[in-house]
Design a protein around this motif. Sequence first.
Motif, short mmCIF file in Angstrom:
data_model
loop_
_atom_site.label_atom_id
_atom_site.label_comp_id
_atom_site.label_asym_id
_atom_site.label_seq_id
_atom_site.Cartn_x
_atom_site.Cartn_y
_atom_site.Cartn_z
N ALA A 1 12.81 20.58 7.32
CA ALA A 1 12.05 19.64 8.14
C ALA A 1 12.65 18.24 8.06
N SER B 1 6.63 11.83 10.12
CA SER B 1 6.87 10.65 10.96
C SER B 1 6.07 9.44 10.49
N HIS C 1 7.16 17.75 11.22
CA HIS C 1 7.83 16.53 11.69
C HIS C 1 6.81 15.42 11.95
N LEU D 1 14.42 16.07 11.10
CA LEU D 1 13.40 15.09 11.47
C LEU D 1 13.93 14.12 12.53
#
Length: 490
Positions: free
Chosen positions: A49, A29, A25, A53
């Motif tokens: 993922a 990001s 994550h 997220l």
Amino acid sequence: MEEKSDIVDATDDDRISKLPEPILHHILSFLHAKDAARMSTLSKVWDSAWNSLPYLNFGDKLFSKSKDIPRLLRAVDQALANRKKHKISIQKFSLWLPHYHELCYVSSWINMLIACNVKELKLRVNRPVYEGVLDYNSLTEAIFDAKTLNVLSLDGFNIEMPSDDGMIKFTSLRELHLSDVFLDEQFLQALCTSSCNLEDFSLQDFDGLASFQVAETSLPKLKRVNLKNCPSVFQLVDIASINIEDLKISTIDGNLKVVKITACKALKTLHLNEVAVTDKWLEDLFSSLPNLEILGLLGCEALKMMKITSDELKQLTVFYCSNLISVELDTPNLMKFHYSYDALSTFRLKASVLLEATLYLDPQTNYFEWQSKLTKFLANFNHSKFIKLLCDCDKVIVIPKYLRENLLPPLYGTNILQVCLGNLSNYSVVDIIDSILWISPHLDTLSFTGALRMTMKLYSSPLCACPPRRRGKVPPFICLPLVSPVTFHI
């Protein structure tokens, strides 16, 4: 066959995919949502993922460049609906809609974001035009129920009080950034009452407010306020927050005349741009704000006689205060000074020997009078550690030789000097360097930027038996043909 087997083994040894999901994550990001979604095609691990997220950054170009807006709108809908269904908390959501026609989706998205306990929300929607008049977008009242919000940024909205109970429930809000918005004093007062954890508040290009008032008991944790491009009707700033440390105020036309901040005893940084503060207001400021370390004054044309006495002030910027006729600074700990000089009648400075000064030389008078006053002005910085001179043309900085005969070099104790020249139209490079070396004869380093680019290291040469220098005379120097930086033996 062996080579094929090796390739399969290498593919299976995917160490990144074996990382814990929170780390995946964190990696995702840093990507825009579009790129993060593409990663989901790599494997089931990356797909999981992406779908969980908590950071969704759709950026500021995705919708403006797309030829299929409906598909993108559905993708945002699906991403939020999926997280709401699986009760995934959203840490950050950021999106810019260049077309106000899609505003109907925004209300639904805000409701889903609140259900997902969003922590940081940044939303910008271009303002609509109705009958040639720029209007504001409506904002759903559900936004005021976002109790988990820590950071909120809104751009292009009409912010109105909730019609049901008139309550704003930003109990966790730490940062609020509003730009290109319409709001009124009623909303501001409700915000002050409800947002007890607010630390950072910025308001830019706004309409509706005629004043900004924060009482002593309101917003007890407020530390930073930025009021940028205040409109013509904006007449009053009255802040009594005892913990505020950083305040910036700028207006469009300089109509703001009343700034009451003497209760802000913790204030360390103050920047005023086109604010009509008076001589008396400025002189009294430092006795009321004992911790003020950084002050910036730009375009404050009501100032005529600036008098500052402070042991705490460390950085001062004074630019384009065009009606100043006198400046007196008793600031023994001043370390940085940025100033635009236009031949004042009086300038006195007491500052630290470690002062770094940046001086924009802007003559508003004939050059004969200017050159005489310039040398007197520069003498105030004789022992400064570093000086940077900004000049539109070479004529500003060249002192004629007949004037030098009866004057002392003003920067006799300065070691480092940087000169930025806009153009070279009147004098040769030799004339310019000759003048600079008279102005500051004991330089270690002289550098030029702008129209003339070079750096010179200067030092005394044991090979040069120079006669004792006379008053106003620069000793001879030999220029060695070296690659930059150029070195002079004196």
